[in-house]
Design an enzyme around this catalytic site. Sequence first.
Site, mmCIF file in Angstrom:
data_model
loop_
_atom_site.group_PDB
_atom_site.id
_atom_site.type_symbol
_atom_site.label_atom_id
_atom_site.label_comp_id
_atom_site.label_asym_id
_atom_site.label_seq_id
_atom_site.Cartn_x
_atom_site.Cartn_y
_atom_site.Cartn_z
ATOM 1 C CG HIS A 119 -0.293 -0.032 2.531
ATOM 2 N ND1 HIS A 119 -0.838 -0.653 3.629
ATOM 3 C CD2 HIS A 119 0.885 0.493 2.964
ATOM 4 C CE1 HIS A 119 -0.034 -0.501 4.668
ATOM 5 N NE2 HIS A 119 1.025 0.195 4.288
ATOM 6 C CG HIS B 199 0.600 4.055 7.765
ATOM 7 N ND1 HIS B 199 -0.470 3.490 7.123
ATOM 8 C CD2 HIS B 199 1.668 3.280 7.438
ATOM 9 C CE1 HIS B 199 -0.072 2.423 6.431
ATOM 10 N NE2 HIS B 199 1.223 2.278 6.601
ATOM 11 C CG HIS C 299 8.331 -1.471 3.818
ATOM 12 N ND1 HIS C 299 7.388 -2.448 4.009
ATOM 13 C CD2 HIS C 299 7.711 -0.305 4.166
ATOM 14 C CE1 HIS C 299 6.260 -1.911 4.442
ATOM 15 N NE2 HIS C 299 6.421 -0.610 4.557
ATOM 16 C CD GLU D 2 2.962 -1.516 6.524
ATOM 17 O OE1 GLU D 2 2.887 -0.360 6.912
ATOM 18 O OE2 GLU D 2 3.122 -1.800 5.312
HETATM 19 C C1 DHB Z 1 6.412 3.054 2.097
HETATM 20 C C2 DHB Z 1 5.764 1.832 2.336
HETATM 21 C C3 DHB Z 1 4.719 1.759 3.261
HETATM 22 O O1 DHB Z 1 4.046 0.604 3.548
HETATM 23 C C4 DHB Z 1 4.301 2.889 3.928
HETATM 24 O O2 DHB Z 1 3.261 2.782 4.773
HETATM 25 C C5 DHB Z 1 4.945 4.096 3.711
HETATM 26 C C6 DHB Z 1 5.999 4.173 2.799
HETATM 27 C C7 DHB Z 1 7.533 3.171 1.105
HETATM 28 O O3 DHB Z 1 8.061 2.165 0.614
HETATM 29 O O4 DHB Z 1 7.883 4.307 0.765
HETATM 30 FE FE FE Z 2 2.615 0.961 5.408
#
Ligand code: DHB
Ligand code: FE
Length: 280
Positions: free
Chosen positions: A12, A59, A193, A240
């Site tokens: 997302h 978030h 990530h 997540e």
């Molecule tokens: C990114 C990924 C995420 O799941 C998020 O909530 C905010 C940023 C990213 O890869 O930039």
């Molecule tokens: Fe996220």
Amino acid sequence: MARIVGGVTTSHIPAIGNAMTNNLEQTPYWKRFFDGYEPVKEWLADVDPDIAIVIYNDHGLNFFLNQVPAIALGCADQYHNADEGWGLQTLASFEGDAQFSWHLAESLIRQEFDIATCQEMLVDHGFIVPMALMWRHLPEWPVKGIPLAINTVQHPIPRASRLLKLGYGLRKAIESYPEDLKVVIFGTGGMSHQLQGERAGIIDVEYDLKCMDAVINDPEWLANQTIDEIIRKAGTEGVETIMWLAMRGALHPTVNVVHKHYHAPISNTGAGVLVLENPA
Ligand code: DHB
Ligand code: FE
């Protein structure tokens, strides 16, 4: 009776929303990623669901660090979206179905999932970016949306195994609703990530691909990992991916794999998408 037609899991990432706003889908960076959503759109057009239950993490938009429910269900007839800081365009508000939400809440709490119920809820990119990826209909959306927000932002975070069980509970809750509704379940977030700290920027393609296979065929493999183990592999925000287990738990033990696609990196993230269909 309400029926679960299938589920979609997807990353997302906010940059996806900005890429759509700026019409970048066909540019070299984005093309392969967006092409991966064409089969998802086709499947959704085909099954034509009435309601999407969107399992995602807030978030810091609706819940800031001072008040963080582990699991929160939207019980409203409308949900507005807003940007918590990524410069995302505000899109059309979502129609909800409060009556259906209250049925889900009653059933989940009877099954001992003590969720928070929210009669007002702002939805952030975790909800809206996937919806925009699936249906770019403006100013109206073709489905009603029900947000189910799981805390993956502030420790303690619910265990992965709990989310798989939440999916089982959700299935019972949905299938006991007397109205004929076609329901699709979305699990958003992940894959690997980390946006901060020493390991910012890590992506583990091998782990992501293993998670995708596990969500299809062996969800216990991921469910049996602790939050610490998942973070060590997938990063602080990669956790997540546990949302995918809640979607999987809501489906039949054996599913048709309609579509599977992975692309890394998108922004800082390994981006995966799955479409799983319940047997008829
Ligand atoms: C990114 C990924 C995420 O799941 C998020 O909530 C905010 C940023 C990213 O890869 O930039
Ligand atoms: Fe996220």
